[in-house]
Motif scaffolding. Structure first.
Motif, short mmCIF file in Angstrom:
data_model
loop_
_atom_site.label_atom_id
_atom_site.label_comp_id
_atom_site.label_asym_id
_atom_site.label_seq_id
_atom_site.Cartn_x
_atom_site.Cartn_y
_atom_site.Cartn_z
N GLY A 123 0.85 -1.21 0.17
CA GLY A 123 -0.01 0.00 0.00
C GLY A 123 0.91 1.26 0.01
N ARG A 124 0.64 2.15 -0.98
CA ARG A 124 1.17 3.40 -0.80
C ARG A 124 1.24 4.30 0.22
NH1 ARG A 124 3.66 3.96 -6.08
NH2 ARG A 124 4.62 5.85 -5.43
N ILE A 125 2.26 5.20 0.55
CA ILE A 125 2.15 6.17 1.53
C ILE A 125 2.34 7.55 0.90
CG2 ILE A 125 2.66 4.74 3.51
CD1 ILE A 125 5.59 5.83 3.27
N ARG A 126 2.77 7.41 -0.39
CA ARG A 126 2.97 8.84 -0.86
C ARG A 126 2.75 8.54 -2.47
NH1 ARG A 126 8.12 8.39 1.35
NH2 ARG A 126 7.56 9.87 2.70
N SER A 127 2.27 9.51 -3.35
CA SER A 127 2.30 9.57 -4.68
C SER A 127 3.28 9.43 -5.40
CB SER A 127 1.32 10.90 -5.15
OG SER A 127 2.31 12.03 -4.90
N ARG A 128 3.41 9.07 -6.63
CA ARG A 128 4.34 8.85 -7.46
C ARG A 128 5.29 10.14 -7.75
NH1 ARG A 128 4.30 4.15 -9.54
NH2 ARG A 128 2.28 3.20 -9.65
N SER A 129 4.40 11.19 -7.75
CA SER A 129 5.30 12.71 -7.85
C SER A 129 5.92 13.12 -6.35
CB SER A 129 4.28 13.83 -8.29
OG SER A 129 3.10 13.85 -7.42
N ALA A 130 5.12 12.72 -5.69
CA ALA A 130 5.83 13.01 -4.05
C ALA A 130 7.05 12.16 -3.93
CB ALA A 130 4.74 13.03 -2.79
N THR A 131 7.13 11.00 -4.32
CA THR A 131 8.27 10.07 -4.16
C THR A 131 9.09 10.66 -4.88
OG1 THR A 131 6.61 8.07 -3.78
CG2 THR A 131 8.88 7.59 -4.37
N LYS A 132 9.00 10.96 -6.08
CA LYS A 132 10.35 11.47 -6.91
C LYS A 132 10.77 12.79 -6.51
CE LYS A 132 8.37 9.70 -11.19
NZ LYS A 132 7.77 9.93 -12.62
N LYS A 133 9.88 13.42 -5.58
CA LYS A 133 10.54 14.63 -5.21
C LYS A 133 11.34 14.49 -3.66
CE LYS A 133 7.00 17.84 -6.92
NZ LYS A 133 5.86 18.69 -6.51
N LEU A 134 10.96 13.50 -2.83
CA LEU A 134 11.29 13.29 -1.71
C LEU A 134 12.40 12.18 -1.39
CD1 LEU A 134 7.98 13.43 0.21
CD2 LEU A 134 9.74 15.25 0.18
N VAL A 135 12.18 11.33 -2.51
CA VAL A 135 13.25 9.95 -2.34
C VAL A 135 14.38 10.19 -3.21
CG1 VAL A 135 13.50 7.55 -2.60
CG2 VAL A 135 11.54 8.78 -1.66
N THR A 136 15.59 10.07 -2.83
CA THR A 136 16.89 10.48 -3.67
C THR A 136 17.28 8.91 -4.12
OG1 THR A 136 18.43 9.83 -1.86
CG2 THR A 136 17.88 12.01 -2.08
#
Length: 482
Positions: A403-416
């Motif tokens: 189950g996702r905890i963040r959207s795809r766009s948010a993941t791209k911004k927040l995860v390195t």
């Protein structure tokens, strides 16, 4: 008696009743997971509960916001007077899981170089790019959507005619769903063209093929052995669905549902939530087309597995086996017989997990209950579970993943990329090999985008819905693009 009360009290910590204006919602989750739920999931539940005649609705612990309905939903109506909702089925109709067991041990794939070689071999048989055609131009699509696995040419079901090894047709939740085939004549040529091109393809997003090593749970060793599981055994887990066929079914039916809702004065606060009485001709039209998509989905996963088997044999030789453990869905709606009568059960991102002796088990799993296949996130463990009798209270529905905890766009911004790389153990002997040349291209599918799958599984077992039979450690992951 005290121990029974204590057990019931322990289970109650994973069960939450929420009284909403539209009706009652049940949520299966640990206190920690329950406390992190976004208010939007309750808002969405309230909209769903306003559909007339709904008898039951619940969320699994991996619940997260979707379109019209949350992923992780079970919703139930009477089978004769109820409703059907394409929103509570989802756009990827028949999306589900499949596991094959090999005759290899994890020691056979200890070397990272060999895992990379195997991934490259599989890629030769499994299209990765969005516009790349599947390798099955000799298969008639009309046979697939009408007959499911029984519509395939014999050469693509190689074990079905050797009874001692047969598993392709028997070890599946469905091999064929019947429906009114006349409805297929209404579909546009584009649906047939795209559906045929995409047979045997993964698609993008969270779809995958993963090569895993099995670790059996001690308290379920008897079940594991009955299923043919062994410690250290290499397994292949597949996640995909009905591709464009299911998507086009939704596109084809949505305008008609909107018109019916207007005529009958139906609606909710969310215009994306569509539904209609089961008895209405447009609802029956959708149900029949949905069943064609379920047939497509099980065949699609079967053909993906067929290609994976060819890749394994290129590396390990013709004696390498890939026997079907099970194939099941987590996006669908259909009629089920229950202790309180016939119900029309919707599952969106929810897996059916039947216990031993349940009448709906495939014959080969009657004595044990069937395998329930629960993927983790890329880089984390997946699970093979079995339903428990207590699951009846939730129509035998459990989670379908992390189950996702963040959207795809948010993941791209927040995860390195560095964080993603560390979670995949890149550069070590334990590296989880991926087929993508750059981790950046699939960072929206990194483990950091998902809930902790171990907490999800704890909620399911804690609530008494299912038990863990095996934990599956990832060794390599194969991802496609849309």
């Amino acid at each position: 008696m005290n121990s029974m009360n204590q057990q019931a009290e322990e289970m109650s910590r994973y069960k939450h009743e929420v009284a909403l204006p539209g009706g009652d919602l049940k949520i299966y989750a640990s206190e920690q997971l329950y406390g992190t739920l976004d208010y939007k999931v309750l808002e969405m539940a309230n909209n769903n509960l306003q559909i007339p005649g709904i008898e039951y609705m619940s969320y699994t612990p991996d619940v997260h916001v979707g379109v019209g309905t949350c992923i992780g939903t079970t919703a139930v109506w009477d089978a004769t007077s109820g409703y059907v909702s394409p929103s509570i089925v989802g756009s990827d109709i028949g999306c589900g899981m499949r596991v094959h067991l090999t005759n290899l041990h994890m020691d056979d794939l200890r070397e990272v170089k060999l895992r990379r070689k195997l991934v490259r071999a599989i890629e030769r048989y499994l299209p990765m790019e969005a516009q790349e055609r599947g390798h099955y131009s000799d298969i008639r699509l009309e046979n697939v959507v009408r007959k499911g696995l029984h519509g395939l040419p014999n050469k693509y079901v190689p074990d079905s005619y050797t009874p001692k090894k047969s598993s392709a047709l028997s070890h599946v939740e469905i091999s064929r769903l019947g429906f009114d085939e006349e409805i297929l004549n209404e579909l546009p040529d584009m649906a047939w063209h795209r559906g045929h091109r995409q047979l045997g393809t993964l698609g993008g997003g969270n779809h995958f093929v993963e090569i895993q090593a099995i670790e059996i749970a001690e308290d379920q060793r008897g079940v594991a052995e009955a299923w043919g599981l062994q410690d250290g055994q290499i397994a292949v887990m597949i996640h995909s669905g009905s591709r464009a066929w299911g998507g086009l079914v939704n596109q084809f039916c949505t305008p008609a549902f909107a018109k019916v809702m207007g005529q009958l004065g139906l609606g909710s606060a969310d215009p994306r939530l569509i539904f209609a009485p089961l008895a209405h001709p447009q609802a029956q039209r959708y149900v029949n087309l949905m069943y064609s998509a379920l047939n497509y989905a099980v065949v699609n996963r079967h053909l993906i597995a067929y290609g994976v088997r060819e890749g394994f044999r290129d590396v390990f030789g013709p004696k390498c086996e890939l026997r079907t453990l099970y194939d099941l869905m987590h996006n669908y709606a259909w009629e089920e017989k229950t202790s309180t009568g016939s119900k029309f059960v919707h599952r969106k991102g929810a897996t059916r997990a039947l216990p031993a002796e349940h009448a709906d088990n495939p014959r080969v799993y009657a004595a044990t209950g069937h395998p329930a296949l629960i993927p983790g996130s890329m880089g984390t463990a997946s699970y093979i579970m079995v339903g428990q009798p207590g699951g009846e209270e939730n129509y035998y529905s459990i989670c379908h993943g992390a189950g996702r905890i963040r959207s795809r766009s948010a993941t791209k911004k927040l995860v390195t990329v560095q964080e993603f790389s560390r979670s995949m153990k890149v550069g070590t002997n334990e590296e989880i090999v991926v087929n993508q040349r750059s981790l950046e291209s699939i960072i929206d599918e990194s483990p950091q985008a998902y809930k902790n799958v171990d907490e999800i599984i704890e909620s399911v077992t804690g609530a008494g819905l299912a038990a863990v039979v095996a934990k599956c450690k990832p060794l390599a992951a194969i991802k496609g693009t849309k």
